[in-house]
Write a protein that holds these residues in place. Sequence first.
Motif, mmCIF file in Angstrom:
data_model
loop_
_atom_site.group_PDB
_atom_site.id
_atom_site.type_symbol
_atom_site.label_atom_id
_atom_site.label_comp_id
_atom_site.label_asym_id
_atom_site.label_seq_id
_atom_site.Cartn_x
_atom_site.Cartn_y
_atom_site.Cartn_z
ATOM 1 N N LEU A 258 -0.398 -0.863 -4.545
ATOM 2 C CA LEU A 258 0.570 -0.874 -5.641
ATOM 3 C C LEU A 258 0.914 -2.279 -6.113
ATOM 4 N N LYS A 259 0.699 -3.275 -5.241
ATOM 5 C CA LYS A 259 1.055 -4.643 -5.599
ATOM 6 C C LYS A 259 0.147 -5.594 -4.829
ATOM 7 N N PHE A 260 -0.268 -6.686 -5.502
ATOM 8 C CA PHE A 260 -1.168 -7.680 -4.933
ATOM 9 C C PHE A 260 -0.590 -9.053 -5.207
ATOM 10 N N VAL B 146 0.843 -1.194 0.000
ATOM 11 C CA VAL B 146 0.000 0.000 0.000
ATOM 12 C C VAL B 146 0.877 1.243 0.000
ATOM 13 N N ASP B 147 0.641 2.149 -0.936
ATOM 14 C CA ASP B 147 1.402 3.384 -1.032
ATOM 15 C C ASP B 147 1.316 4.148 0.287
ATOM 16 N N ALA B 148 2.470 4.440 0.882
ATOM 17 C CA ALA B 148 2.491 5.091 2.192
ATOM 18 C C ALA B 148 1.954 6.508 2.144
ATOM 19 N N ALA B 149 2.030 7.155 0.982
ATOM 20 C CA ALA B 149 1.598 8.549 0.888
ATOM 21 C C ALA B 149 0.102 8.689 0.639
ATOM 22 N N ASN B 150 -0.458 7.886 -0.269
ATOM 23 C CA ASN B 150 -1.856 8.113 -0.656
ATOM 24 C C ASN B 150 -2.768 6.906 -0.448
ATOM 25 N N GLY B 151 -2.249 5.782 0.040
ATOM 26 C CA GLY B 151 -3.100 4.637 0.344
ATOM 27 C C GLY B 151 -3.507 3.793 -0.845
#
Length: 397
Positions: A231-233, A223-228
Amino acid sequence: MAETRKAGRYIVPVAVAGVAAATIGLVPALAASGDPDLPEITAQQLIEKIAASDTQTLSGTFRISTDLGLPLEGLASGLTSGLGGGAGGSGTADPSQKLTELISGSHTLRVAADGPERQKLTLLDGSDEYSLIHNGDDVWAYDSKSKEVFHEKAPADAGPKDAPKAELPGTPKQLADEVLKAAGDTTSITVDGTAKVAGRDAYQLVIKPKQAGSTVESVKIAVDAANGTPLKFTLASVEGGKPVVDAGFTKVDFSKPAASDFTFKAPEGAKVTEGGAEKAAGEKGDPFGGPLPEGLEGVLGGFGPGAGAGKGDVNVIGEGWTAIAKIDTGAPAPKTDEAPKEIQGLLGSFGDKVTGKFGSGTVFKTKIVNALLTDDGKVYVGAVTKDALVNAANAGK
């Protein structure tokens, strides 16, 4: 036909059957050596961050690989392409056929999104490209290899409630939402460190079944730390080996794409097929562009409650990750030894003969979803082990 239907039918489903996600863990994220040093966050806070994320614009490249564990290379894509071809018959540019390729192998895709009205996905295959563009009321698809174009337009009476979601098929965001939206008490969710994904700092959210008997080992979401934004599953099977699904961005930019990215004009000489807005009026969530076989809608639609015990009805046994859908077809299973030799070999390569109190039958297996077809015509299917299916059949439920 509403735009919701148009957008929804192009989303390739990933079979995480029976998921009823999660008791939220409170384990904070701690940075491992070489990973980004980010503030501690609990799983509850990270899920709230995903829910609050409202990424409307992005462009980038992501890679998706799927390995269902089928013994014959290309079997999954062959079967799904056959289903799509039989239902739609709209040529190679029809998204309901083309995007079934994502169910097997590895693929590179370029994506772009500008709010709920404009999205674009391009599937790269060597020098050939397949593009799917949604721009306002229009959905265009173009296959550069066959020079075919598919076009579908929303009906004039489509209202705001029919607007599609700003999600692209098969992206980490769409896959993560499918798992997280069904939160329950059969799963643990924790945060397990941090990572760099597509040059972005990310937290690692790990989802695991609490129940024994599931074929799912874990689901990991970066999960992108800046915007939630996910990014990868990664979906892993208890069998180990390659992930069943591994989809992640290799490049991503959250700035607004150019308006020209979503414009399309059919190349001169290309064959253009107009999609019939009415042809799918009776389809319910079918990704292949045609009606589902009787009784299977509840299975592929997320194990909805059974409507009864009649022929073709779906009854759900258990809950959460070990839920099993039971279908009574009302007719004996076809005898394998009466099928053509080629079909006998195919069935034998990924089917195991089993016996029990229920009688006898065949278990057809992948790394995630397994199905037991009894000789008297009952079907038990779920993201569970072979033993769990046999036990359910033995119980006579």
